[in-house]
Design a protein around this motif. Structure first.
Motif, PDB file in Angstrom:
ATOM      1  N   VAL A 136       0.844  -1.198   0.000  1.00  0.00           N
ATOM      2  CA  VAL A 136       0.000   0.000   0.000  1.00  0.00           C
ATOM      3  C   VAL A 136       0.882   1.253   0.000  1.00  0.00           C
ATOM      4  N   LEU A 137       1.942   1.205   0.775  1.00  0.00           N
ATOM      5  CA  LEU A 137       2.870   2.347   0.797  1.00  0.00           C
ATOM      6  C   LEU A 137       3.507   2.531  -0.576  1.00  0.00           C
ATOM      7  N   SER A 138       3.883   1.422  -1.200  1.00  0.00           N
ATOM      8  CA  SER A 138       4.493   1.509  -2.529  1.00  0.00           C
ATOM      9  C   SER A 138       3.521   2.114  -3.527  1.00  0.00           C
ATOM     10  N   ARG A 139       2.265   1.700  -3.427  1.00  0.00           N
ATOM     11  CA  ARG A 139       1.266   2.249  -4.333  1.00  0.00           C
ATOM     12  C   ARG A 139       1.111   3.761  -4.114  1.00  0.00           C
ATOM     13  N   ALA A 140       1.146   4.148  -2.866  1.00  0.00           N
ATOM     14  CA  ALA A 140       1.060   5.586  -2.566  1.00  0.00           C
ATOM     15  C   ALA A 140       2.227   6.324  -3.211  1.00  0.00           C
ATOM     16  N   ASP A 141       3.415   5.705  -3.143  1.00  0.00           N
ATOM     17  CA  ASP A 141       4.585   6.335  -3.771  1.00  0.00           C
ATOM     18  C   ASP A 141       4.389   6.449  -5.281  1.00  0.00           C
ATOM     19  N   GLN A 142       3.905   5.343  -5.893  1.00  0.00           N
ATOM     20  CA  GLN A 142       3.703   5.360  -7.356  1.00  0.00           C
ATOM     21  C   GLN A 142       2.652   6.385  -7.756  1.00  0.00           C
ATOM     22  N   ASN A 143       1.640   6.567  -6.871  1.00  0.00           N
ATOM     23  CA  ASN A 143       0.531   7.483  -7.179  1.00  0.00           C
ATOM     24  C   ASN A 143       0.896   8.963  -7.028  1.00  0.00           C
ATOM     25  N   LEU A 144       2.066   9.239  -6.464  1.00  0.00           N
ATOM     26  CA  LEU A 144       2.321  10.607  -6.018  1.00  0.00           C
ATOM     27  C   LEU A 144       2.081  11.658  -7.097  1.00  0.00           C
ATOM     28  N   GLY A 145       2.611  11.404  -8.311  1.00  0.00           N
ATOM     29  CA  GLY A 145       2.448  12.388  -9.380  1.00  0.00           C
ATOM     30  C   GLY A 145       0.986  12.673  -9.670  1.00  0.00           C
ATOM     31  N   LEU A 146       0.192  11.605  -9.842  1.00  0.00           N
ATOM     32  CA  LEU A 146      -1.227  11.796 -10.144  1.00  0.00           C
ATOM     33  C   LEU A 146      -1.971  12.388  -8.961  1.00  0.00           C
ATOM     34  N   SER A 147      -1.542  12.011  -7.752  1.00  0.00           N
ATOM     35  CA  SER A 147      -2.237  12.540  -6.575  1.00  0.00           C
ATOM     36  C   SER A 147      -1.987  14.046  -6.443  1.00  0.00           C
ATOM     37  N   LEU A 148      -0.807  14.485  -6.889  1.00  0.00           N
ATOM     38  CA  LEU A 148      -0.544  15.929  -6.887  1.00  0.00           C
ATOM     39  C   LEU A 148      -1.416  16.623  -7.926  1.00  0.00           C
ATOM     40  N   ASP A 149      -1.592  15.983  -9.080  1.00  0.00           N
ATOM     41  CA  ASP A 149      -2.463  16.574 -10.100  1.00  0.00           C
ATOM     42  C   ASP A 149      -3.869  16.775  -9.533  1.00  0.00           C
ATOM     43  N   ARG A 150      -4.347  15.739  -8.821  1.00  0.00           N
ATOM     44  CA  ARG A 150      -5.694  15.842  -8.253  1.00  0.00           C
ATOM     45  C   ARG A 150      -5.754  16.957  -7.209  1.00  0.00           C
ATOM     46  N   LEU A 151      -4.728  17.002  -6.340  1.00  0.00           N
ATOM     47  CA  LEU A 151      -4.708  18.075  -5.331  1.00  0.00           C
ATOM     48  C   LEU A 151      -4.738  19.443  -6.012  1.00  0.00           C
ATOM     49  N   PHE A 152      -3.945  19.597  -7.088  1.00  0.00           N
ATOM     50  CA  PHE A 152      -3.870  20.893  -7.755  1.00  0.00           C
ATOM     51  C   PHE A 152      -5.216  21.287  -8.362  1.00  0.00           C
ATOM     52  N   GLU A 153      -5.944  20.277  -8.870  1.00  0.00           N
ATOM     53  CA  GLU A 153      -7.304  20.583  -9.376  1.00  0.00           C
ATOM     54  C   GLU A 153      -8.141  21.225  -8.276  1.00  0.00           C
ATOM     55  N   LEU A 154      -8.064  20.604  -7.108  1.00  0.00           N
ATOM     56  CA  LEU A 154      -8.847  21.120  -5.977  1.00  0.00           C
ATOM     57  C   LEU A 154      -8.349  22.505  -5.539  1.00  0.00           C
ATOM     58  N   LEU A 155      -7.020  22.692  -5.565  1.00  0.00           N
ATOM     59  CA  LEU A 155      -6.441  23.969  -5.125  1.00  0.00           C
ATOM     60  C   LEU A 155      -6.828  25.120  -6.052  1.00  0.00           C
ATOM     61  N   ARG A 156      -7.088  24.796  -7.325  1.00  0.00           N
ATOM     62  CA  ARG A 156      -7.421  25.869  -8.276  1.00  0.00           C
ATOM     63  C   ARG A 156      -8.821  26.426  -8.054  1.00  0.00           C
ATOM     64  N   ILE A 157      -9.632  25.694  -7.309  1.00  0.00           N
ATOM     65  CA  ILE A 157     -10.999  26.186  -7.044  1.00  0.00           C
ATOM     66  C   ILE A 157     -10.940  27.222  -5.915  1.00  0.00           C
ATOM     67  N   LYS A 158     -11.476  28.429  -6.192  1.00  0.00           N
ATOM     68  CA  LYS A 158     -11.311  29.556  -5.253  1.00  0.00           C
ATOM     69  C   LYS A 158     -12.372  29.518  -4.156  1.00  0.00           C
ATOM     70  N   SER A 159     -12.261  28.539  -3.291  1.00  0.00           N
ATOM     71  CA  SER A 159     -13.320  28.315  -2.300  1.00  0.00           C
ATOM     72  C   SER A 159     -13.096  29.149  -1.033  1.00  0.00           C
ATOM     73  N   ILE A 160     -13.162  30.480  -1.208  1.00  0.00           N
ATOM     74  CA  ILE A 160     -13.003  31.417  -0.082  1.00  0.00           C
ATOM     75  C   ILE A 160     -14.368  31.565   0.589  1.00  0.00           C
ATOM     76  N   SER A 161     -14.519  30.987   1.755  1.00  0.00           N
ATOM     77  CA  SER A 161     -15.862  30.892   2.342  1.00  0.00           C
ATOM     78  C   SER A 161     -16.375  32.212   2.895  1.00  0.00           C
ATOM     79  N   THR A 162     -15.498  33.099   3.281  1.00  0.00           N
ATOM     80  CA  THR A 162     -15.950  34.309   3.974  1.00  0.00           C
ATOM     81  C   THR A 162     -16.434  35.380   3.014  1.00  0.00           C
ATOM     82  N   ASP A 163     -16.134  35.235   1.715  1.00  0.00           N
ATOM     83  CA  ASP A 163     -16.481  36.247   0.722  1.00  0.00           C
ATOM     84  C   ASP A 163     -17.621  35.721  -0.171  1.00  0.00           C
ATOM     85  N   PRO A 164     -18.793  36.366  -0.086  1.00  0.00           N
ATOM     86  CA  PRO A 164     -19.956  35.875  -0.844  1.00  0.00           C
ATOM     87  C   PRO A 164     -19.685  35.764  -2.342  1.00  0.00           C
TER      88      PRO A 164
END
Lengths: 462, 462
Positions: free
Chosen positions: A7-35
């Motif tokens: 499982v750890l090895s798979r996590a290591d292999q997934n790292l590149g794609l998992s970063l891509d997924r994180l970056f997708e989420l990071l690009r969404i401007k989910s600022i909760s305090t600003d309507p």
């Protein structure tokens, strides 16, 4: 316990794609305090739901009067497996002042800092999108290797953490049965240092009070009335100065009721962290611990209660001088609580004490500001013991069980509303600049964070 | 002493014309603090010089960097006659908020209040044009009846009293020989009540200090640092609360050096005034004297020194709550001085005391704001005794020798720069609304004020 190596090895292999997924989420401007970013917040929730569904979660966006919650369940571990609730938040802080950012806050990037160190930059990398994705990606690695997760898992992602969580309590109340698990996993905290993972076992509670002392019915001239008329600043300062005795202890009656001494082995582990009064206070230009004598700064800030005046004002405060005796003087006072100290009792004790210091012709008003008890997990609970061991297997140095001086209200809500303790593990560092321009998250935090959750889930399932 | 009856009669006969003259002066908008009225200030000075010349004074407008002084001499009483310097000020306060005035502030009027009581309304009627003209008109009555004045008289009228008297000290210094007299007469104070004239024999001195305590080099989060980091508000409030002991005395070392007890006969005369703690403090909604125990409110405000915190501020003072430990906390502190208390020593004692309360890793700064010693005339000096008798002859009730809780800097300047004591007599009442809209002066204050000066000059000449 199974062999987690694949499982750890798979996590290591997934790292590149998992970063891509994180970056997708990071690009969404989910600022909760600003309507203006209301739709972005919903988009982040929907993104998470879609992604969780690909991992076999039964996931949905759940409306609230504010930004939606994400709730997801994964039960294929079977009824006998432990059941955990993982909590994180998908909303982020505003980015002002935006001109201080070196990169677009919503265009995440990986920067090589040399010596093998890389960082992820952008709003939400550390607080809290990067952290919550460490857990989700750990689930993915499990799913891909074993076809199942080791625990029954419920996920709760909030979209209002950075704007005071107004919908959280009603949501917990309305969905208590659905959300209740054996315990909660909260990933919104940090490491002790780059090499030493940390589990926060205690959080101090808080009682806030605003005090307003009134003397005369108008401001007075100190020439005409000075020496005869009560000065509310004197009344207030005299009362406040009695909050501590000469040894630094809080002098209110029965204040230490419910406060327990930190176990010797825990104090010893804190000693080993090498934090001294000089190193801790030196970072802000101080050197002398101000609280109870004979205790380390870590004990003072993690495991001891305090009384602090957070603000005071009265009379003339402008340029020059005005020989006025003010009509009113005010202060904001807060107490950090530990152990079983009762916020309501502390508030009442404080008010009684202040009232006892008010002259017969003066009056006092109180305005409450928040009250929450401390959170104390048993330092040696099975959950902490297993998580500590799992983290120690992953990182260069053994995990340390620490306290936190501040409060995380969700942990108290889980305790009081769902009857559930929390395990607080996170991979942030103190220099991550959360809430500030140029927020970052170490790539090591992300990668080894995913691996840490793989190990923790395995340890909890055993 | 001569028979003053004809002089008093002449003053009575002159009343109508003397009011016309006062009104001419009142119509001049001599607001010293507002540059728009610079020419008006000069016009008032010139008007006074012209009028004094008609009484045989050698009078002149004397330039300063600010508004001019008026200096006048009348020496026909001969070298053996006592020499007095009369001080008043021709400038007035601004009139804002002008919409609250019932009449044009610069169009003086006489209003009949019924029961034989009349008042003069307009800016400057009481402070200080009406008061200074009582003296000038007394001189006129003498001059018209006897062809001479009973004393050698120097007059000094200032045009910057309401704007801090910036030119006064340099002017006194540069013209010390010309202005020095046996003693000064200052007409800028009030009566005890409508029927009881008062001589102010003591004025409290003043020492002002701003104190800034600095702890950490930035504001801190009380969750992270509370219990370990010094809180400058605690340091400041603890230090300030030690300024008084439990009996209300100021607890600084040697603070009472130079403070003398008020003579028993003076205290007895104050008792007779019937001012109680309830009547004095009741007017501002208080009832319990806050200062030294066992002393009357008049003694506390007239004859005892004080320490008062006039302002305090630090930390978060806005709406809601912020769990901050401030970097700095500040206070403005003043001391009212009596007897021979030394302002410089008091300031140094205060600073030493505060410094002794500052933890090793904190620092303190002081900013001085003014310092002047108390003025104490001997309660039974010949000048006071004579003036008291003269005033008692004029008014329904005997004159009382009182103290003043505030400061009149000119009196100290006369003492230190010209080696000259002052006699403080005035005819204002506490409801004259000086500095406020609808300022007024009792016609009785003006008329009997003129008659009072006739009697006092006669008594001083004897």
């Amino acid at each position: 316990m199974i062999d987690v190596t694949p499982v750890l090895s798979r996590a290591d292999q997934n790292l590149g794609l998992s970063l891509d997924r994180l970056f997708e989420l990071l690009r969404i401007k989910s600022i909760s305090t600003d309507p203006a970013y209301k739709a972005d917040c919903r988009m982040a929730a929907e993104w998470l739901v879609a992604y969780l569904k690909t991992l076999g979660f039964e996931a949905s966006v759940r409306d609230t009067p504010g930004h939606p919650m994400v709730v997801a369940h994964h039960a294929d571990a079977g009824a006998d497996a432990p059941h955990v609730l993982f909590y994180g938040h998908y909303d982020v802080q505003p980015v002002d002042p935006v001109e201080l950012w070196e990169n677009d806050p919503f265009e995440p990037a990986i920067t090589d800092m040399g010596n093998g160190r890389k960082i992820l930059t952008g709003r939400g990398t550390a607080d809290d999108k990067g952290q919550l994705m460490t857990f989700v990606e750990a689930c993915r690695a499990y799913k891909e290797v074993n076809g199942a997760l080791p625990c029954r898992i419920t996920i709760l992602f909030e979209g209002e953490e950075e704007s005071g969580s107004p919908s959280l309590k009603p949501f917990l109340e309305a969905n208590a049965a659905e959300l209740k698990a054996d315990y909660a996993l909260v990933c919104d905290t940090g490491m002790w240092d780059r090499e030493t993972p940390a589990i926060a076992a205690t959080l101090r509670g808080l009682v806030g009070e605003e005090v307003v002392v009134t003397a005369a019915d108008r401001d007075l001239h100190s020439g005409l009335f000075g020496g005869a008329a009560a000065n509310p600043i004197h009344v207030l300062t005299a009362a406040l100065s009695g909050l501590h005795d000469e040894t630094g202890r809080v002098a209110l009656e029965n204040f230490y009721e419910g406060v327990e001494e930190t176990p010797a082995n825990i104090r010893a582990s804190w000693e080993k962290l090498g934090q001294t009064a000089e190193s801790f206070l030196g970072q802000v230009g101080l050197s002398v611990p101000s609280g109870e004598k004979g205790r380390s700064v870590l004990e003072l800030t993690w495991a001891r209660p305090t009384a602090e005046v957070n603000g005071i004002w009265g009379g003339y405060t402008g340029e020059g001088f005005k020989t006025v005796i003010a009509a009113k003087a005010s202060a904001k006072v807060s107490f950090r609580l530990v152990g079983k100290q009762d916020p309501a009792k502390i508030r009442e004790t404080f008010r009684s004490y202040i009232r006892s210091k008010i002259p017969a012709d003066c009056s006092v008003e109180f305005h409450p500001h928040g009250g929450s008890p401390a959170i104390h997990l048993a330092y040696d609970s099975p959950v902490i013991t297993r998580a500590k061991s799992a983290l120690s297997d992953e990182w260069p140095k053994p995990a340390v069980v620490i306290g936190m001086g501040g409060s995380i209200p969700i942990v108290g809500d889980f305790q009081t509303m769902l009857g559930m303790e929390s395990l607080l593990v996170g991979f942030g560092l103190s220099d991550d600049r959360i809430h500030s321009p140029n927020e970052k998250y170490e790539l090591a935090s992300y990668h080894k964070g995913i691996r840490s959750w793989v190990r923790i889930l395995d340890a909890l399932a055993a």
